[in-house]
Design an enzyme around this catalytic site. Structure first.
Site, PDB file in Angstrom:
ATOM      1  N   HIS A 136     -11.846   4.713   2.441  1.00 19.03           N
ATOM      2  CA  HIS A 136     -11.795   6.229   2.253  1.00 19.03           C
ATOM      3  C   HIS A 136     -10.503   6.839   2.333  1.00 19.03           C
ATOM      4  O   HIS A 136      -9.346   6.270   2.586  1.00 19.03           O
ATOM      5  CB  HIS A 136     -12.542   6.688   3.588  1.00 19.03           C
ATOM      6  CG  HIS A 136     -14.098   6.575   3.496  1.00 19.03           C
ATOM      7  ND1 HIS A 136     -15.005   6.940   4.689  1.00 19.03           N
ATOM      8  CD2 HIS A 136     -14.992   5.799   2.745  1.00 19.03           C
ATOM      9  CE1 HIS A 136     -16.230   6.879   4.517  1.00 19.03           C
ATOM     10  NE2 HIS A 136     -16.214   6.222   3.427  1.00 19.03           N
TER      11      HIS A 136
ATOM     12  N   GLU B 258      -8.588   8.618   4.473  1.00 18.07           N
ATOM     13  CA  GLU B 258      -7.881   8.404   5.686  1.00 18.07           C
ATOM     14  C   GLU B 258      -7.286   6.880   5.898  1.00 18.07           C
ATOM     15  O   GLU B 258      -6.354   6.734   6.218  1.00 18.07           O
ATOM     16  CB  GLU B 258      -8.516   8.873   6.769  1.00 18.07           C
ATOM     17  CG  GLU B 258      -9.211  10.405   6.666  1.00 18.07           C
ATOM     18  CD  GLU B 258     -10.598  10.532   5.980  1.00 18.07           C
ATOM     19  OE1 GLU B 258     -10.925  11.884   6.136  1.00 18.07           O
ATOM     20  OE2 GLU B 258     -10.854   9.697   5.370  1.00 18.07           O
TER      21      GLU B 258
ATOM     22  N   SER C 152     -13.887  16.660   6.475  1.00 19.93           N
ATOM     23  CA  SER C 152     -14.022  16.249   7.802  1.00 19.93           C
ATOM     24  C   SER C 152     -14.254  14.633   7.781  1.00 19.93           C
ATOM     25  O   SER C 152     -15.091  13.994   7.113  1.00 19.93           O
ATOM     26  CB  SER C 152     -15.241  16.828   8.410  1.00 19.93           C
ATOM     27  OG  SER C 152     -15.450  16.358   9.955  1.00 19.93           O
TER      28      SER C 152
ATOM     29  N   CYS D 214     -15.119  11.034   8.522  1.00 22.96           N
ATOM     30  CA  CYS D 214     -16.440  10.244   8.818  1.00 22.96           C
ATOM     31  C   CYS D 214     -16.167   9.486  10.498  1.00 22.96           C
ATOM     32  O   CYS D 214     -15.013   9.331  10.803  1.00 22.96           O
ATOM     33  CB  CYS D 214     -16.931   9.117   7.815  1.00 22.96           C
ATOM     34  SG  CYS D 214     -15.906   7.642   8.049  1.00 22.96           S
TER      35      CYS D 214
ATOM     36  N   CYS E 194     -13.244   6.708  10.115  1.00 20.53           N
ATOM     37  CA  CYS E 194     -12.017   7.060   9.720  1.00 20.53           C
ATOM     38  C   CYS E 194     -11.671   8.076  11.029  1.00 20.53           C
ATOM     39  O   CYS E 194     -10.563   7.718  11.500  1.00 20.53           O
ATOM     40  CB  CYS E 194     -11.802   8.129   8.713  1.00 20.53           C
ATOM     41  SG  CYS E 194     -12.259   7.225   7.212  1.00 20.53           S
TER      42      CYS E 194
END
Length: 145
Positions: A50, A52, A77, A79, A82
């Site tokens: 992801h 991040e 936002s 998950c 992350c």
């Protein structure tokens, strides 16, 4: 607009241009970007990259004292995975571009003392919503649905 959110948006656009999911992230310490990343699950066939996670990986190994001065920016936002990484490294602040298309465990993260700020940025929202509308199955895969 915040220069660091703008850098995260640039990362998201880079991911989209590569054929991936348009989510971007930057890690900022002492007013400087030390890591950049974007969602690379599709491009790399990865289960975990992801935005991040890619950002933290690209920032490289650092002592805990640096993470404790960091701010993690993400266009979406984070998950649970992350958010967990941010909690593990005790990153004290997370700034989110938008959380209308997806909302991670923001309340839980806040309950552990992290400052979470949602900017509700229209560009982040529109970029994500357009992708979800065009690619619902890829999106559902990304969020474990």
């Amino acid at each position: 607009m915040d220069q660091f959110l703008q850098a995260a948006i640039e990362e998201a656009k880079k991911g989209l241009q590569e054929g991936g999911i348009p989510i971007g992230s930057v890690l900022v310490i002492d007013g400087k970007i030390v890591g950049r990343g974007h969602n690379r699950r599709l491009q790399d066939g990865s289960a975990i990259l992801h935005a991040e996670m890619d950002c933290l990986e690209n920032a490289g190994r650092m002592p805990a004292s640096k993470y404790k001065r960091a701010t993690l920016y993400s266009t979406l936002s984070p998950c649970s995975m992350c958010s967990g990484a941010a909690l593990l490294y005790k990153i004290p602040k997370i700034i989110i571009g938008e959380n209308r298309t997806f909302k991670g465990p923001e309340e839980y993260v806040r309950s552990l003392g992290v400052q979470v700020e949602v900017l509700d940025n229209q560009e982040c929202f529109e970029m994500m919503q357009k992708f979800i509308d065009k690619n619902p199955s890829l999106w559902n895969e990304d969020i474990g649905e």
